[in-house]
Every structure is written in structure tokens, then in C-alpha cells.
Design a protein around this motif. Structure first.
Motif, PDB file in Angstrom:
ATOM      1  N   TYR A  88       0.834  -1.211   0.000  1.00 30.50           N
ATOM      2  CA  TYR A  88       0.000   0.000   0.000  1.00 30.50           C
ATOM      3  C   TYR A  88       0.869   1.263   0.000  1.00 30.50           C
ATOM      4  O   TYR A  88       0.645   2.195  -0.779  1.00 30.50           O
ATOM      5  N   TYR A 137      -5.639   2.873  -4.758  1.00 36.62           N
ATOM      6  CA  TYR A 137      -6.452   1.888  -5.464  1.00 36.62           C
ATOM      7  C   TYR A 137      -6.420   2.117  -6.977  1.00 36.62           C
ATOM      8  O   TYR A 137      -6.318   1.174  -7.763  1.00 36.62           O
ATOM      9  N   PHE A 168      -8.037   0.139   2.120  1.00 36.53           N
ATOM     10  CA  PHE A 168      -7.565  -0.153   0.765  1.00 36.53           C
ATOM     11  C   PHE A 168      -7.813  -1.625   0.417  1.00 36.53           C
ATOM     12  O   PHE A 168      -8.357  -1.950  -0.642  1.00 36.53           O
ATOM     13  N   ASP A 172     -10.425  -3.312  -2.247  1.00 41.43           N
ATOM     14  CA  ASP A 172      -9.956  -4.274  -3.251  1.00 41.43           C
ATOM     15  C   ASP A 172     -10.811  -5.545  -3.223  1.00 41.43           C
ATOM     16  O   ASP A 172     -11.137  -6.115  -4.264  1.00 41.43           O
TER      17      ASP A 172
END
Length: 329
Positions: A88, A137, A168, A172
């Protein structure tokens, strides 16, 4: 009375405090009882195996203190996060697409203007976390990039997890696995699922399907936001969170259960509509009132009201609806 709810949303002018208080005092008893059961289930080892018992627990609601953790585990987000340490942060430090950043920035102030935690004056201001999650993202899933609606979903995830990286990975899980192709540029999955709902209404609430057809109202006009925003800003916060509990565990068919329940419960009311604008207005109204506020009884209804609804049925309808859309395109 508190003008702001526990999640930071300002209550509307016409908010019915009396019936809400009555509901919440009953619901608090349920929550307390569930919290004890959940603490026993998790017993400090923070792992859950999928089972009928867990499914039953999730349908009855995850207490807020365990919600982020349970979502992470059952959606597969936790495993992905653990298998990709530092990913991330690398996304945020890498090369950026200027057009993507611009699109995300444009939507920042439009995201939850009625939530005090997303105001520029808030400390901490959640806009910053939201921006990061969406930027990361967009670079992680270039086929999707950024699409309106994702800001609301990411915003809710941040409110619950209070953690960018977890938000995040949950985003996803939703966009990459749970929702089929809702946010890709062509939005084929979204268009398909609206048609699927239309087919399910034909099967389960035929009079409403007939009314829609008679007045030429396309499903996308009345339900597209239900699908795109996963009921955010459409149903009350507590109810949305309870829906999401099941969505992370059971997948996208939950959206159809909710939609069918709203339509079936309000069938007589919808059928009073005599023209196009009237129908659109009725669909706005059925997402308000005590039926949807009483999230505990509402969630019981979504598993009984629509009757049986298997993933096999949905997949079959998805195939035929997708083919129809592609042949029209």
C-alpha cells in the motif's frame, strides 16, 4: 438530542428522534448480547473459519468493535494484506497518473458533505485518508482507476476501520472480487445486475415488474445508486453496515435480497403510482421510514421475504442479461 450520529453524519431536519430512540433502546439490548457471543467466538485469537455458525452470527450483526476485523478476515482482505507487506505504501510513493489525481480531487468535497469527520475543519480530517486510499487503489487496479461511487464506499470503510491500509484492502475485496465489474469504464457488471434485478422482480413481484414496463421505467433509473453506492446515503447507516456484514461474507447476492425486500414489502405502495415521475418518487420513499431504520428486523426480512435465491440462479440470469446487453451494444 444529538444532531450528529456516532459515525459523524448530521441528522436531517425532519429526523424522527422519538421512534429512533424507541428502536435504539431495544436494539442496544440485542447489540450487547451479540457482543458477548462474538467475544467468545473470537476468543482473542482473531481468526474465524467459515461455518454455518459464523454465517448465522454475521447475519445477526457484527458488533462495531469487531466489525473491521471480521470484515478483513471473511473478505480475504486480511490474507492479502499480510501477503503483500508494504505494498500500500509503495503505491502511494510511486509514479502517479495526473488525470486520476485530478478526478479524485474533484470528488473530495462532494464526499459526505453532511459528515463532520470529512470536513476540512475536522481534526483529523478524513478527506486526507480517503484521498490516499483512492489514489492507491487507482494505481493498483488500472483497469478501474477511479469511478464516482468509489469515494463513498472508501469513505465508509475508513469510518469503520479507522485505518487507510485496511480500507484499501477491503475496497480491493469489494471491487476486485465481491462485485462483478461494477466500476470498470463500461460498467457492464453494474448494468447486468440491474437487469438481473428486473428479472428477479418479474419472478417474485410480478405486479411491480408489470407496472414498470407499462410506464416504460427502466430499472437503472430507480436502482442504479443502490448498486453503485451499496445503499450508502440511501438506507440508514446502521442498516447499511448490517448489509455490508453479510455482503463481505456471502457476496453480491445480498444486494438482490435487500432490493427485493424493499420492493416486496412496499408492493402495494409502489402500485399506487400512476405515471413515470410517480414511480421514481415511490422508489425514493421506500428507502425511508421505520421499516428500514429497524435494522435488526429488516435483516431478518431480507433472508425470508424474497424466498430462495441461489447463486446459481443469479449466475444464470447474469449470463443471459449480459449477452442481451452486449448484443444491444
Amino acid at each position: 438530542f444529538c444532531r450528529v450520529d456516532p459515525y459523524g453524519f448530521e441528522r436531517p431536519e425532519d429526523f424522527d428522534y422519538a421512534s429512533y430512540e424507541a428502536f435504539f433502546s431495544r436494539y442496544l439490548v440485542v447489540l450487547t448480547r451479540r457482543a458477548i457471543k462474538w467475544s467468545k467466538l473470537l476468543k482473542g485469537n482473531n481468526s474465524i473459519q467459515k461455518s454455518l455458525k459464523v454465517k448465522r452470527y454475521i447475519r445477526k450483526g457484527i458488533p462495531n468493535e469487531h466489525r473491521a476485523l471480521v470484515w478483513m478476515i471473511v473478505s480475504g482482505a486480511q490474507t492479502n494484506m499480510e501477503q503483500n507487506p508494504g505494498y500500500y505504501h509503495r503505491l502511494l510513493e510511486g509514479e502517479k497518473n495526473a488525470k486520476l489525481l485530478e478526478a479524485i480531487r474533484t470528488d473530495m468535497n462532494r464526499t459526505f458533505p453532511d459528515n463532520v469527520k470529512f470536513r476540512k475543519t475536522a481534526n483529523p480530517c478524513l478527506q486526507h485518508a480517503l484521498y490516499n486510499v483512492l489514489v492507491a487503489y487507482g494505481h493498483h487496479n488500472k483497469a478501474v482507476g477511479y469511478c464516482q461511487g468509489m469515494n463513498f464506499i472508501a469513505g465508509y470503510l475508513i469510518l469503520i476501520t479507522k485505518n487507510e491500509e485496511e480500507s484499501f484492502w477491503l475496497l480491493d475485496a469489494l471491487i476486485g472480487r465481491i462485485l462483478p465489474d461494477y466500476y470498470s469504464p463500461a460498467m457492464l457488471g453494474l448494468k447486468t445486475d440491474q437487469e438481473v434485478l428486473g428479472e428477479l422482480v418479474k419472478m417474485k413481484v410480478p405486479a411491480v415488474a408489470e407496472l414498470m414496463e407499462r410506464h416504460g421505467v427502466m430499472w437503472t433509473l430507480v436502482v442504479s445508486r443502490w448498486f453503485i453506492c451499496l445503499f450508502i446515503d440511501i438506507l440508514p447507516v446502521e442498516t447499511v453496515l448490517r448489509i455490508w456484514d453479510c455482503l463481505f461474507y456471502e457476496g453480491s447476492k445480498i444486494i438482490f435480497r435487500v432490493a427485493l425486500t424493499l420492493i416486496k414489502q412496499n408492493q402495494a405502495f409502489i402500485l399506487e403510482a400512476t405515471n413515470f415521475p410517480d414511480i421514481c418518487d415511490k422508489f425514493k420513499q421506500i428507502t425511508k421510514g421505520t421499516f428500514v431504520t429497524e435494522c435488526h428486523s429488516f435483516m431478518q426480512k431480507i433472508f425470508t421475504d424474497p424466498g430462495s435465491l441461489s447463486m446459481a440462479t443469479i449466475n444464470k440470469l447474469r449470463e443471459s442479461c449480459r449477452e442481451k446487453l452486449l448484443s444491444q451494444g
